[in-house]
Design a protein around this motif. Structure first.
Motif, PDB file in Angstrom:
ATOM      1  N   ARG A  32       7.966  10.305 -14.329  1.00  0.00           N
ATOM      2  CA  ARG A  32       9.126  10.609 -15.156  1.00  0.00           C
ATOM      3  C   ARG A  32       8.776  11.639 -16.215  1.00  0.00           C
ATOM      4  O   ARG A  32       7.740  11.556 -16.865  1.00  0.00           O
ATOM      5  CB  ARG A  32       9.612   9.330 -15.855  1.00  0.00           C
ATOM      6  N   TYR A  76       6.199   4.717 -14.166  1.00  0.00           N
ATOM      7  CA  TYR A  76       6.898   5.794 -14.858  1.00  0.00           C
ATOM      8  C   TYR A  76       6.119   7.108 -14.938  1.00  0.00           C
ATOM      9  O   TYR A  76       6.531   8.039 -15.602  1.00  0.00           O
ATOM     10  CB  TYR A  76       7.251   5.359 -16.291  1.00  0.00           C
ATOM     11  N   GLU A 133      17.174   3.446 -22.073  1.00  0.00           N
ATOM     12  CA  GLU A 133      16.570   4.251 -21.015  1.00  0.00           C
ATOM     13  C   GLU A 133      15.366   3.567 -20.400  1.00  0.00           C
ATOM     14  O   GLU A 133      14.933   3.912 -19.302  1.00  0.00           O
ATOM     15  CB  GLU A 133      16.158   5.612 -21.580  1.00  0.00           C
ATOM     16  N   ASP A 149      15.270   0.364 -19.618  1.00  0.00           N
ATOM     17  CA  ASP A 149      15.662  -0.794 -18.810  1.00  0.00           C
ATOM     18  C   ASP A 149      15.160  -0.683 -17.376  1.00  0.00           C
ATOM     19  O   ASP A 149      14.818  -1.681 -16.741  1.00  0.00           O
ATOM     20  CB  ASP A 149      17.185  -0.948 -18.798  1.00  0.00           C
ATOM     21  N   GLN A 150      15.106   0.550 -16.865  1.00  0.00           N
ATOM     22  CA  GLN A 150      14.708   0.761 -15.471  1.00  0.00           C
ATOM     23  C   GLN A 150      13.255   0.366 -15.217  1.00  0.00           C
ATOM     24  O   GLN A 150      12.859   0.136 -14.079  1.00  0.00           O
ATOM     25  CB  GLN A 150      14.919   2.225 -15.096  1.00  0.00           C
TER      26      GLN A 150
END
Length: 476
Positions: free
Chosen positions: A250, A247, A284, A286-287
């Protein structure tokens, strides 16, 4: 006060941030059972906490850090906030707000709470991080120091001087760290107590937040239960357990979905862990998860306990009440002198300047005190405030000469207790206790204290009264 009452005590905020009322997703039972088995395997692989891990300063990630939200308490009858019928969802829609099916002080831990207690006792859990304020983790049996209550606790108040925390059986009437009007009971302190529930703009407790971050980095598995993970920074804490590469690209703004709770964001890197999320709504995060289960947490955790062969502890609720004994003498000569004894039932947290509720208690009767005569027609009515029991007073009488010559000082008092019907307890509970406080009072009387000028007073707590027991069924 229910969770609805807690929400109403918060400062008004039209935009609570994040998404409200998202559709709930219910996986089919066969799929849930398969995923629960996979989750049990992941927990097993995460391993148990090594007591020597800290001493040896090992860098190997082990154990589970659990992140819990309102979804684990809905089975206890407490409404959630962001669900289709959640408090904030209905509030924004201008609809009638939900009500709790059970008063907050009488709520019992759910299957999820008790399975987590079993996992903690078995050594799998490093730390529990909760955004709930209902105190059910504490009631389940997990030690207070092993739960990070990031948003506070409706039943706790803390001394501003010595930091001593008190867990009550009644709810605080305020939020935002306001003075409760009570003082610390520790010797040489007597500091003022404050409630421990965050309002919107209050910062999260730094010691518990820091430990949550540290344990998240050490854990092999981050397990999210019943949380939409929309409040920052608590919603970002699970990401500290998984590899940063998932992540790091992100963009996560400190203002996004913060709800004003705390502007701090989680930015530290970590490697090697896994993330599992059990929640009825998509999140959000979950990915980034290795495992996502859309089901009720009780359904999943009951299966997890079975596959891990975890014994689910019974929930045994134990309550207490306070007793004040006040003795004074009549004005007759010693031969006819009588001692009048006033027995007052109050909260175990009794303070003379406050009416303290006893939510679990409906009514009580002092059936007998050996060798004392209960004075009829002087029993006061049960005092209630807001429908809750506050106190009740009884009067007894005995001739002064009787106990001057009485060598048996073992006084037993029999109480007949009627618990609040909402506890689903036995209709009445009888308890017989040897009253040490009453013995001390009578010793003072026999030593010749001038009862005509002033009364003698003693107090004690009658505790460990089993008012409610829940046994959680576990299919094998």
């Amino acid at each position: 006060m229910s969770s609805l009452g807690y929400a109403q005590r918060l400062a008004w905020k039209e935009d609570v941030g994040g998404t409200l009322g998202s559709e709930e997703i219910h996986f089919e039972s066969e799929r849930v059972e398969q995923l629960a088995k996979e989750l049990a395997d992941v927990i097993r692989e995460a391993g148990k906490i090594d007591d020597d891990d800290t001493k040896k300063k090992k860098k190997k990630k082990t154990g589970v850090i659990v992140h819990t939200g309102a979804g684990i308490s809905t089975a206890a009858g407490i409404p959630d906030f962001r669900g289709p019928k959640g408090i904030w969802t209905l509030q924004k829609a201008g609809e009638n707000l939900p009500t709790s099916s059970v008063p907050f002080p009488l709520a019992s831990p759910t299957v999820t709470h008790m399975v987590l207690c079993g996992l903690q006792k078995a050594g799998y859990i490093r730390y529990v991080v909760s955004c709930n304020v209902d105190g059910l983790h504490y009631r389940s049996g997990i030690p207070r120091e092993e739960v990070g209550e990031l948003h506070g606790n409706c039943f706790a108040e803390r001394c501003e001087t010595c930091e001593c925390e008190y867990f009550r059986d009644f709810e605080m009437e305020s939020v935002g760290f306001k003075y409760t009007g009570r003082r610390c009971r520790r010797k040489e302190c007597a500091g003022k107590l404050r409630d421990q529930v965050l309002d919107w703009d209050d910062a999260l407790p730094e010691p518990e937040l820091c430990r949550a971050e540290n344990e998240a980095k050490k854990a092999k598995l981050a397990l999210v239960l019943g949380s939409s993970l929309q409040i920052v920074p608590s919603g970002d804490l699970p990401l500290l357990t998984i590899p940063d590469a998932r992540y790091k690209k992100r963009k996560r703004s400190s203002l996004s979905s913060s709800g004003g709770k705390n502007k701090k964001t989680v930015t530290r890197k970590t490697t090697g862990g896994q993330l599992a999320i059990v929640n009825l709504q998509a999140t959000e995060k979950d990915q980034f998860a290795d495992l996502v289960v859309h089901a009720k947490t009780d359904q999943v955790m009951l299966q997890v306990a079975k596959y891990l062969n975890i014994e689910i502890p019974d929930y045994v609720r134990k309550d207490a009440f306070g007793v004040r004994y006040v003795a004074h003498a009549s004005n007759e000569d010693n031969e006819d002198k009588r001692i009048h004894l006033k027995v007052q039932i109050v909260s175990q947290h009794f303070e003379s300047d406050h009416d303290i509720p006893v939510p679990w208690l409906e009514d009580i009767d002092v059936k007998s005190i050996p060798k004392w005569v209960k004075v009829k027609n002087l029993e006061q009515e049960t005092k209630r405030v807001g429908g809750l029991f506050v106190c009740k007073t009884f009067e007894f009488m005995r001739m002064f000469s009787d106990f001057l010559n009485d060598d048996d000082d073992d006084e037993e008092i029999v109480f007949e207790i009627k618990p609040n019907a909402r506890l689903n307890s036995s209709p009445t509970i009888s308890t017989t206790r040897s009253s040490r406080a009453l013995q001390r009072l009578l010793e003072r009387v026999t030593k010749g204290e001038k009862l005509t000028l002033s009364s003698c007073e003693e107090s004690e707590t009658i505790d460990n009264i089993e008012t409610h027991v829940v046994r959680y069924q576990q299919k094998r």
